[in-house]
Structures are given as C-alpha cells and as structure tokens.
Design a protein around this motif. Structure first.
Motif, PDB file in Angstrom:
ATOM      1  N   GLU A  58      29.712   6.618  47.836  1.00 15.15           N
ATOM      2  CA  GLU A  58      29.627   5.652  46.743  1.00 15.15           C
ATOM      3  C   GLU A  58      28.773   4.452  47.122  1.00 15.15           C
ATOM      4  O   GLU A  58      28.009   3.933  46.301  1.00 15.15           O
ATOM      5  CB  GLU A  58      31.041   5.202  46.338  1.00 15.15           C
ATOM      6  N   ASP A  62      25.356   3.395  45.203  1.00 13.87           N
ATOM      7  CA  ASP A  62      25.164   2.038  44.665  1.00 13.87           C
ATOM      8  C   ASP A  62      23.829   1.452  45.128  1.00 13.87           C
ATOM      9  O   ASP A  62      23.115   0.811  44.347  1.00 13.87           O
ATOM     10  CB  ASP A  62      26.309   1.121  45.103  1.00 13.87           C
ATOM     11  N   LYS A  63      23.490   1.686  46.391  1.00 10.66           N
ATOM     12  CA  LYS A  63      22.214   1.188  46.908  1.00 10.66           C
ATOM     13  C   LYS A  63      21.041   1.826  46.175  1.00 10.66           C
ATOM     14  O   LYS A  63      20.050   1.162  45.861  1.00 10.66           O
ATOM     15  CB  LYS A  63      22.100   1.471  48.408  1.00 10.66           C
ATOM     16  N   ARG A  65      20.980   2.924  43.163  1.00 11.93           N
ATOM     17  CA  ARG A  65      20.855   2.405  41.802  1.00 11.93           C
ATOM     18  C   ARG A  65      20.026   1.117  41.793  1.00 11.93           C
ATOM     19  O   ARG A  65      19.282   0.851  40.849  1.00 11.93           O
ATOM     20  CB  ARG A  65      22.249   2.154  41.214  1.00 11.93           C
TER      21      ARG A  65
END
Length: 299
Positions: A58, A62-63, A65
């Motif tokens: 996760e 997130d990085k 994105r």
C-alpha cells in the motif's frame, strides 16, 4: 444525394473516432492497472508476514499515485509479488502483477539490472525457459559479477537439459557468493546426477548459511528432509520437517512432507489431515496429489 454523401463521409469518421476511443481506453486501462496484495488462504490470511507485505504494498502504491515514474516503488512491488507467489501460490495473478511493473521499468530503463533479473525470474515461473535463458544472458552482460544472475542461468539450463552449462554456472555462482542460494543449486545438480549423499551435504550447507526463521531457510530445510526421504533416512527427514515447523508455524511444505512420512508408516488417515491442512494454506498441486495418494491407500 446529399444525404448519401453525408453518410459516406460520416461513417468512416465514426469508425475512426470509435477506434481512437477504444485504443485510448485500452492504453489507459493497461497503464492504470493497479495490482494489490491478495488475501492468503485460511490460517495465513492475516499473519504478521502478510500484514507487513500488505503495508509495504500500500505504501508503494501510494507513492506511485503521486510519482507514476517511481522506479524504486515499482521494483519493490515486483519483488513483493514474486516472493508472495513463490511462498503461497497464485502464480497466474502475481506473475502478471510483477511483470507489469518490471516491464514498465525496463521500458524506461532498458539496462536496469534489477528489473532484468526479475524478468528472468518471472519467465522461469511461467515455464518460459528459453526466454528466461535469453533474458538472463542479456542480464549477465549488464553485470557479470552478480551471483544471482548465475543462479537463474543454472535454473534455466537445468530445465532445458543443458546440465554441463548448469554446472559451469553453479561453480561461477558459488565462487562469487557461497550462500544458501548457491549451495542449494549445487545440491540439486548433485541429486540430478544421482549423488544423493553429496546433495545432502550441500543442502546442509545451504541450511547452515540461511537465517533462522526465514522462509528461504525453511524451504532449504524441507529440501534437505526430502533428500533424507529419498535415501530412506526417515527419522532424519522427520526431524528436519519438525524443525521447519518450529521455526515457521503452519509451513505448508513441511506439513506435506510429514504427510508423506505418514504414508510410509501406513497411516493414511493422519496423512489426509496434514495434506488437507497444507492444501488449505497454499495453492500447490503436490498437496492434492498427496491427498489422492492417501485416499487411495485408505481404499
């Protein structure tokens, strides 16, 4: 006449526009594909290893994105997915997931060594042995001093029946880095050539070189136990399976090994319990084969 002329003009434009939309959707769909960690089976679904891998996955997603070109996160995700497939099954999903990120990195950085290595590993998992060998040879040109790539060359050549080449690469691998990976490959090559006792000695060295409690060490210990099985040393085999289970609770491959030992003792009911337990943990055909054998033995 004007109406027919209008239709003749608009139909090709509509087809062209539709094709553009489909192509755009297809490209966007592929580019925006997000692979996540899948739940494991039964008792392994929420253990600490899975939770740690889930949090890492996760974090890297997130990085990506925020930074879609982040190479480190793509390689980290590929590594997580490769390890998850090897230890817990679901190869079809995880091989595709890992290859997705590896190919993205190689498209941007064709000489990225880590990505090239991982692509070879995935190709091996997909049983594309010729492709894996070609990829590994290309990877060796990027860095001829890395032991891991020689391990892939060993594996690919073994699968293709090129045993002389496999032995040469195993020697090169061991000279660069004598560790659990290189010793286990030496053991496998000795076993292939009928030297089971030499294979046992090499696999002992592999186990000794591994860190206690790690999955790779448990895997090597199970291979050692299986070698003991093959040479009729069943008490020694049981001892190794028990140690693997004491270091890694519910380790499916050790449970399956103990199931085979119970069949040797003509205890099919107890074997069925262990094979069923293993089958509930990991997707691997060997546990279903064990169950079939146990049911046959029971009549």
């Amino acid at each position: 006449m004007k109406k027919n002329y209008f239709n003749l003009i608009m139909i090709p434009l509509f087809v062209l526009a539709s094709g553009f939309i489909i192509l755009r959707y297809s490209n966007t769909s592929k580019k925006d594909t997000v692979y996540q960690l899948q739940k494991r089976k039964a008792a392994n679904s929420n253990n600490k290893d899975w939770m740690a891998a889930y949090k890492q996955t996760e974090a890297h997603l997130d990085k990506l994105r925020l930074e879609p070109a982040n190479t480190k996160s793509k390689m980290a995700l590929a590594s997580i997915f490769i390890n998850e497939a090897r230890a817990w099954g679901n190869h079809a999903y995880y091989d595709a997931a890992a290859m997705h990120y590896v190919d993205e990195v190689l498209q941007a950085e064709p000489k990225n060594f880590e990505a090239s290595v991982m692509k070879s590993v995935i190709l091996l998992s997909q049983h594309r042995f010729e492709d894996a060998l070609t990829q590994a040879e290309q990877t060796k040109k990027i860095n001829p001093y890395n032991a891991y790539v020689y391990g892939i060359l060993v594996d690919a050549n073994v699968e293709l029946g090129n045993y002389s080449a496999a032995i040469t690469h195993a020697d090169e691998m061991t000279a660069i880095r004598p560790d659990i990976r290189s010793y286990s490959r030496v053991a496998y090559l000795r076993e292939i050539h009928g030297d089971n006792y030499g294979a046992i000695e090499a696999m002992k060295m592999a186990v000794g070189a591994g860190a206690q409690g790690e999955e790779a060490t448990a895997w090597a210990r199970v291979q050692l136990a299986h070698l003991y099985e093959n040479t009729g040393q069943l008490p020694q085999a049981k001892e190794q399976y028990d140690i693997a289970l004491s270091e890694r609770d519910n380790y499916a491959f050790a449970l399956g090994g103990k199931g085979r030992l119970l069949l040797h003792e003509n205890k099919p009911d107890e074997a069925i319990k262990l094979f069923s337990q293993a089958d509930g943990l990991v997707d691997d055909v060997q546990f279903k084969e064990g169950l079939a054998t146990a049911y046959a033995a029971k009549g």
